[in-house]
Design a protein around this motif. Structure first.
Motif, PDB file in Angstrom:
ATOM      1  N   SER A 119      26.755   2.467  14.154  1.00 24.12           N
ATOM      2  CA  SER A 119      28.036   2.691  14.833  1.00 24.12           C
ATOM      3  C   SER A 119      28.189   4.156  15.238  1.00 24.12           C
ATOM      4  N   HIS A 120      27.076   4.830  15.426  1.00 26.67           N
ATOM      5  CA  HIS A 120      27.124   6.223  15.857  1.00 26.67           C
ATOM      6  C   HIS A 120      26.046   6.446  16.910  1.00 26.67           C
ATOM      7  N   GLU A 121      26.120   7.568  17.563  1.00 23.85           N
ATOM      8  CA  GLU A 121      25.131   7.881  18.582  1.00 23.85           C
ATOM      9  C   GLU A 121      23.872   8.417  17.904  1.00 23.85           C
ATOM     10  N   HIS A 122      22.741   7.897  18.288  1.00 26.13           N
ATOM     11  CA  HIS A 122      21.475   8.306  17.682  1.00 26.13           C
ATOM     12  C   HIS A 122      20.924   9.526  18.412  1.00 26.13           C
ATOM     13  N   THR A 123      20.276  10.391  17.627  1.00 23.92           N
ATOM     14  CA  THR A 123      19.662  11.581  18.205  1.00 23.92           C
ATOM     15  C   THR A 123      18.189  11.597  17.829  1.00 23.92           C
ATOM     16  N   ALA A 124      17.428  12.415  18.521  1.00 25.07           N
ATOM     17  CA  ALA A 124      15.996  12.524  18.248  1.00 25.07           C
ATOM     18  C   ALA A 124      15.733  13.146  16.878  1.00 25.07           C
ATOM     19  N   ARG A 125      16.699  13.870  16.337  1.00 21.06           N
ATOM     20  CA  ARG A 125      16.504  14.547  15.052  1.00 21.06           C
ATOM     21  C   ARG A 125      17.094  13.756  13.886  1.00 21.06           C
ATOM     22  N   GLU A 126      17.651  12.593  14.142  1.00 16.69           N
ATOM     23  CA  GLU A 126      18.251  11.777  13.077  1.00 16.69           C
ATOM     24  C   GLU A 126      17.182  11.388  12.056  1.00 16.69           C
ATOM     25  N   SER A 127      17.471  11.634  10.787  1.00 16.40           N
ATOM     26  CA  SER A 127      16.474  11.368   9.744  1.00 16.40           C
ATOM     27  C   SER A 127      16.601   9.935   9.217  1.00 16.40           C
ATOM     28  N   ILE A 128      15.614   9.552   8.434  1.00 15.06           N
ATOM     29  CA  ILE A 128      15.609   8.207   7.839  1.00 15.06           C
ATOM     30  C   ILE A 128      16.351   8.166   6.508  1.00 15.06           C
ATOM     31  N   ALA A 129      16.877   9.289   6.049  1.00 14.72           N
ATOM     32  CA  ALA A 129      17.461   9.399   4.702  1.00 14.72           C
ATOM     33  C   ALA A 129      18.441   8.281   4.376  1.00 14.72           C
ATOM     34  N   GLU A 130      19.295   7.922   5.327  1.00 19.54           N
ATOM     35  CA  GLU A 130      20.331   6.930   5.002  1.00 19.54           C
ATOM     36  C   GLU A 130      19.851   5.483   5.051  1.00 19.54           C
ATOM     37  N   ILE A 131      18.642   5.249   5.524  1.00 19.69           N
ATOM     38  CA  ILE A 131      18.167   3.851   5.571  1.00 19.69           C
ATOM     39  C   ILE A 131      17.020   3.574   4.598  1.00 19.69           C
ATOM     40  N   VAL A 132      16.713   4.520   3.738  1.00 17.10           N
ATOM     41  CA  VAL A 132      15.662   4.314   2.738  1.00 17.10           C
ATOM     42  C   VAL A 132      16.107   3.203   1.792  1.00 17.10           C
ATOM     43  N   GLN A 133      15.271   2.181   1.638  1.00 16.21           N
ATOM     44  CA  GLN A 133      15.548   1.090   0.710  1.00 16.21           C
ATOM     45  C   GLN A 133      15.019   1.503  -0.664  1.00 16.21           C
ATOM     46  N   ARG A 134      15.939   1.806  -1.555  1.00 14.30           N
ATOM     47  CA  ARG A 134      15.548   2.337  -2.871  1.00 14.30           C
ATOM     48  C   ARG A 134      15.185   1.235  -3.864  1.00 14.30           C
ATOM     49  N   ASP A 135      15.591   0.029  -3.583  1.00 12.67           N
ATOM     50  CA  ASP A 135      15.279  -1.092  -4.473  1.00 12.67           C
ATOM     51  C   ASP A 135      13.925  -1.667  -4.083  1.00 12.67           C
ATOM     52  N   VAL A 136      12.879  -0.970  -4.473  1.00 17.21           N
ATOM     53  CA  VAL A 136      11.522  -1.370  -4.104  1.00 17.21           C
ATOM     54  C   VAL A 136      10.799  -1.864  -5.347  1.00 17.21           C
ATOM     55  N   LYS A 137      10.007  -2.885  -5.178  1.00 17.03           N
ATOM     56  CA  LYS A 137       9.264  -3.457  -6.299  1.00 17.03           C
ATOM     57  C   LYS A 137       7.988  -2.648  -6.514  1.00 17.03           C
ATOM     58  N   THR A 138       7.766  -2.239  -7.772  1.00 20.36           N
ATOM     59  CA  THR A 138       6.583  -1.442  -8.092  1.00 20.36           C
ATOM     60  C   THR A 138       5.855  -2.039  -9.289  1.00 20.36           C
ATOM     61  N   VAL A 139       4.551  -1.814  -9.314  1.00 20.14           N
ATOM     62  CA  VAL A 139       3.714  -2.188 -10.454  1.00 20.14           C
ATOM     63  C   VAL A 139       2.714  -1.067 -10.685  1.00 20.14           C
ATOM     64  N   THR A 140       2.128  -1.072 -11.863  1.00 17.81           N
ATOM     65  CA  THR A 140       1.061  -0.127 -12.165  1.00 17.81           C
ATOM     66  C   THR A 140      -0.274  -0.857 -11.998  1.00 17.81           C
ATOM     67  N   PRO A 141      -1.370  -0.129 -11.891  1.00 19.90           N
ATOM     68  CA  PRO A 141      -2.669  -0.771 -11.672  1.00 19.90           C
ATOM     69  C   PRO A 141      -3.058  -1.779 -12.750  1.00 19.90           C
ATOM     70  N   ASP A 142      -2.532  -1.636 -13.959  1.00 23.95           N
ATOM     71  CA  ASP A 142      -2.893  -2.561 -15.027  1.00 23.95           C
ATOM     72  C   ASP A 142      -2.055  -3.843 -15.016  1.00 23.95           C
ATOM     73  N   ALA A 143      -1.116  -3.961 -14.101  1.00 25.52           N
ATOM     74  CA  ALA A 143      -0.304  -5.181 -13.999  1.00 25.52           C
ATOM     75  C   ALA A 143      -1.196  -6.356 -13.597  1.00 25.52           C
ATOM     76  N   SER A 144      -0.750  -7.547 -13.948  1.00 23.53           N
ATOM     77  CA  SER A 144      -1.535  -8.745 -13.627  1.00 23.53           C
ATOM     78  C   SER A 144      -1.141  -9.306 -12.259  1.00 23.53           C
ATOM     79  N   LEU A 145      -2.045 -10.067 -11.729  1.00 24.77           N
ATOM     80  CA  LEU A 145      -1.801 -10.761 -10.469  1.00 24.77           C
ATOM     81  C   LEU A 145      -0.593 -11.684 -10.605  1.00 24.77           C
ATOM     82  N   ASP A 146      -0.447 -12.283 -11.762  1.00 25.55           N
ATOM     83  CA  ASP A 146       0.675 -13.184 -12.037  1.00 25.55           C
ATOM     84  C   ASP A 146       2.014 -12.441 -11.937  1.00 25.55           C
ATOM     85  N   GLN A 147       2.066 -11.206 -12.441  1.00 24.55           N
ATOM     86  CA  GLN A 147       3.294 -10.410 -12.360  1.00 24.55           C
ATOM     87  C   GLN A 147       3.681 -10.144 -10.913  1.00 24.55           C
ATOM     88  N   VAL A 148       2.702  -9.811 -10.096  1.00 23.91           N
ATOM     89  CA  VAL A 148       2.976  -9.537  -8.687  1.00 23.91           C
ATOM     90  C   VAL A 148       3.432 -10.808  -7.981  1.00 23.91           C
TER      91      VAL A 148
END
Length: 190
Positions: A119-148
């Motif tokens: 709902s605002h005018e976009h500019t070439a310098r507008e950053s992605i900061a406000e649209i970062v999806q922080r609820d991201v699913k993460t695993v470590t390398p030792d996680a199992s295929l079943d967990q993923v």
């Protein structure tokens, strides 16, 4: 529950011994359990099906995944820069990292929604900061295929692989999509 409690109270009141047999009818259609025990995804997620033919770790999946350069962006990067990076490398999502720490992810759909629905005018310098999806699913390398698989069943598009064992920094080690898991299972687990 009420029927069982009633049977227990009856057995105590009548002082029935351990050898007594009590029949209790448990009238239940099971409709309240459709999202649980009668749902294969939930059963798999909770580990009731066990490993189904493939007990690989995520490290093993990453090792055989075709090598692709892993890109990341910073929250202060301009949207046009991020869109250009995604287009140039034919990727649909990119992790957002700051000072070696994973902050979230930006997907092409997030960018498109912001550009079309903003709902605002976009500019070439507008950053992605406000649209970062922080609820991201993460695993470590030792996680199992079943967990993923459980994470994908819950509706995730991607799972990010991050350092384990308390290692801070290093951002993201890899990105797994459903097709990555499908390719691994079809190649190594059949």
């Amino acid at each position: 529950g009420s029927a069982v409690l009633g049977a227990i109270k009856y057995a105590k009141k009548e002082q029935l011994g351990e050898d007594a047999t009590i029949v209790v009818l448990l009238p239940d259609s099971g409709s309240r359990y459709l999202s649980k025990v009668f749902n294969d995804d939930w059963m798999r997620e909770m580990g009731f099906f066990g490993q189904v033919g493939c007990d690989a770790s995520i490290a093993e999946v990453l090792k055989v995944k075709p090598k692709q350069e892993l890109f990341s962006v910073r929250p202060d990067d301009a949207m046009v820069t991020v869109i250009s990076l995604m287009k140039q490398h034919d990727i649909s999502q990119v992790p957002v990292v700051s000072d070696g720490e994973l902050l979230g992810i930006v997907r092409e759909l997030d960018l498109l929604n912001h550009m079309l629905m903003g709902s605002h005018e976009h500019t070439a310098r507008e950053s992605i900061a406000e649209i970062v999806q922080r609820d991201v699913k993460t695993v470590t390398p030792d996680a199992s295929l079943d967990q993923v698989m459980g994470m994908f069943v819950k509706g995730g598009d991607v799972v990010l692989v991050v350092p384990g064992n308390g290692h801070k920094g290093s951002g993201v080690l890899g990105i797994l999509t459903k097709i990555d898991i499908l390719d691994y299972v079809a190649t190594y687990c059949m």
